[in-house]
Design a protein around this motif. Structure first.
Motif, PDB file in Angstrom:
ATOM      1  N   HIS A 151     -32.386   5.675 -16.043  1.00  0.00           N
ATOM      2  CA  HIS A 151     -31.857   4.759 -17.057  1.00  0.00           C
ATOM      3  C   HIS A 151     -30.523   5.232 -17.626  1.00  0.00           C
ATOM      4  O   HIS A 151     -29.630   4.420 -17.881  1.00  0.00           O
ATOM      5  N   TYR A 152     -30.367   6.538 -17.811  1.00  0.00           N
ATOM      6  CA  TYR A 152     -29.197   7.038 -18.527  1.00  0.00           C
ATOM      7  C   TYR A 152     -28.136   7.672 -17.629  1.00  0.00           C
ATOM      8  O   TYR A 152     -27.038   7.981 -18.115  1.00  0.00           O
ATOM      9  N   LEU A 157     -22.460   9.063 -16.802  1.00  0.00           N
ATOM     10  CA  LEU A 157     -21.322   9.273 -15.906  1.00  0.00           C
ATOM     11  C   LEU A 157     -20.175   8.311 -16.216  1.00  0.00           C
ATOM     12  O   LEU A 157     -19.012   8.710 -16.224  1.00  0.00           O
ATOM     13  N   SER A 158     -20.499   7.044 -16.465  1.00  0.00           N
ATOM     14  CA  SER A 158     -19.438   6.062 -16.703  1.00  0.00           C
ATOM     15  C   SER A 158     -18.693   6.332 -18.013  1.00  0.00           C
ATOM     16  O   SER A 158     -17.497   6.046 -18.125  1.00  0.00           O
ATOM     17  N   LEU A 159     -19.382   6.887 -19.008  1.00  0.00           N
ATOM     18  CA  LEU A 159     -18.739   7.160 -20.295  1.00  0.00           C
ATOM     19  C   LEU A 159     -18.243   8.599 -20.415  1.00  0.00           C
ATOM     20  O   LEU A 159     -17.758   8.990 -21.480  1.00  0.00           O
ATOM     21  N   SER A 160     -18.348   9.376 -19.348  1.00  0.00           N
ATOM     22  CA  SER A 160     -17.918  10.778 -19.411  1.00  0.00           C
ATOM     23  C   SER A 160     -16.438  10.938 -19.753  1.00  0.00           C
ATOM     24  O   SER A 160     -16.081  11.885 -20.473  1.00  0.00           O
ATOM     25  N   PRO A 161     -15.505  10.065 -19.286  1.00  0.00           N
ATOM     26  CA  PRO A 161     -14.100  10.229 -19.733  1.00  0.00           C
ATOM     27  C   PRO A 161     -13.933  10.086 -21.238  1.00  0.00           C
ATOM     28  O   PRO A 161     -13.151  10.815 -21.854  1.00  0.00           O
ATOM     29  N   TRP A 184     -23.586   2.728  -4.605  1.00  0.00           N
ATOM     30  CA  TRP A 184     -24.799   3.378  -4.116  1.00  0.00           C
ATOM     31  C   TRP A 184     -25.481   4.230  -5.182  1.00  0.00           C
ATOM     32  O   TRP A 184     -26.620   4.655  -5.013  1.00  0.00           O
ATOM     33  N   LEU A 185     -24.773   4.469  -6.307  1.00  0.00           N
ATOM     34  CA  LEU A 185     -25.360   5.322  -7.345  1.00  0.00           C
ATOM     35  C   LEU A 185     -26.613   4.702  -7.958  1.00  0.00           C
ATOM     36  O   LEU A 185     -27.487   5.418  -8.452  1.00  0.00           O
ATOM     37  N   SER A 186     -26.716   3.378  -7.924  1.00  0.00           N
ATOM     38  CA  SER A 186     -27.915   2.730  -8.460  1.00  0.00           C
ATOM     39  C   SER A 186     -29.161   3.133  -7.677  1.00  0.00           C
ATOM     40  O   SER A 186     -30.271   3.140  -8.217  1.00  0.00           O
ATOM     41  N   GLY A 187     -28.978   3.464  -6.411  1.00  0.00           N
ATOM     42  CA  GLY A 187     -30.105   3.920  -5.605  1.00  0.00           C
ATOM     43  C   GLY A 187     -30.653   5.257  -6.065  1.00  0.00           C
ATOM     44  O   GLY A 187     -31.834   5.563  -5.846  1.00  0.00           O
ATOM     45  N   VAL A 188     -29.814   6.064  -6.702  1.00  0.00           N
ATOM     46  CA  VAL A 188     -30.267   7.347  -7.225  1.00  0.00           C
ATOM     47  C   VAL A 188     -31.307   7.127  -8.321  1.00  0.00           C
ATOM     48  O   VAL A 188     -32.285   7.869  -8.434  1.00  0.00           O
TER      49      VAL A 188
END
Length: 250
Positions: A151-152, A157-161, A184-188
């Motif tokens: 979920h997180y 990752l997207s808000l890391s900058p 493909w990250l959604s598959g993780v």
């Protein structure tokens, strides 16, 4: 204030919820802190120890599982449709959201206790249902940790900058920057949920053989518990597979 009132050890061992949250998730990790430093261990195998010793501890584990599930649920199109229908029928939004949070927790909690009581009957065993519930509750932490990661992970990752900018210049106005992630990250996330489920089954199976004297008893004790775990995992997978929408009325 809490540390000053009751002492450091008692506060962080028995009272502080964030301390217990990280300690609970830490029991799933492959890296463990010991008296000699850090050591490697098979993921989630510490959950076979007596991680939960009270009925309140059982409720806390289920609250972790439901809390992340609720956070994902209110961001789905299905919830948006239900929320708009309920609010249009006269239910205030400020009542709807906490009521759904409480109702979902009670549903998850009652399902688990039903599984614990059923496990006592199907085994069969003289061990009381309270003890069975406390011994098998840690296995749910593997499911909770897997879904928490699913979920997180994308959010983090997207808000890391933005996080890096805030840490490097804490006194400046924050700049909204996001990181573009590959599809493909959604598959993780899906893999994390499934891995958490497999670890939970593994831990529950090992716990059953520790607690019950007979091989057949241990297997039979898993029937209802496995059904409950499958329900929790299916709910998580369904939420992960839904498109994210803004929760209405917030």
């Amino acid at each position: 204030v809490g540390v000053l009132a009751v002492g450091h050890d008692q506060w962080f061992d028995d009272v502080d919820p964030l301390s217990r949250l990280f300690r609970s998730y830490g029991s799933v990790a492959p890296v463990q802190r010991t008296a000699d430093g850090l050591s490697l261990r098979l993921p989630a195998m510490r959950l076979t120890d007596d991680v939960v010793t009270t009925d309140g501890g059982v409720a806390f584990v289920i609250a972790l599982l439901w809390g992340t599930t609720y956070d994902g649920l209110v961001g789905t199109p299905a919830w948006a449709s239900v929320a708009r229908t309920m609010v249009s029928s006269g239910v205030p939004a400020v009542v709807l959201y906490p009521a759904a949070l409480l109702a979902g927790f009670l549903a998850f909690h009652r399902l688990y206790w039903w599984a614990a009581r059923t496990a006592r009957e199907t085994a069969p065993t003289f061990t009381d249902a309270d003890h069975i519930a406390r011994r098998f509750a840690p296995s749910l932490l593997a499911i909770a940790a897997g879904y928490h990661l699913a979920h997180y992970l994308v959010y983090a990752l997207s808000l890391s900058p933005s996080l890096v900018g805030a840490l490097s210049s804490p006194l400046n106005p924050p700049a909204a920057r996001t990181l573009v992630l590959p599809g493909w990250l959604s598959g993780v996330g899906v893999a994390a949920v499934l891995l958490g489920h497999l670890l939970a089954i593994w831990v529950a199976h090992a716990t059953a053989y520790d607690e019950l004297p007979g091989r057949l008893q241990a297997i039979r004790s898993q029937y209802a518990l496995t059904l409950a775990m499958v329900f929790y995992t299916m709910t998580s997978l369904w939420i992960v597979g839904q498109p994210a929408v803004e929760p209405p009325f917030l």
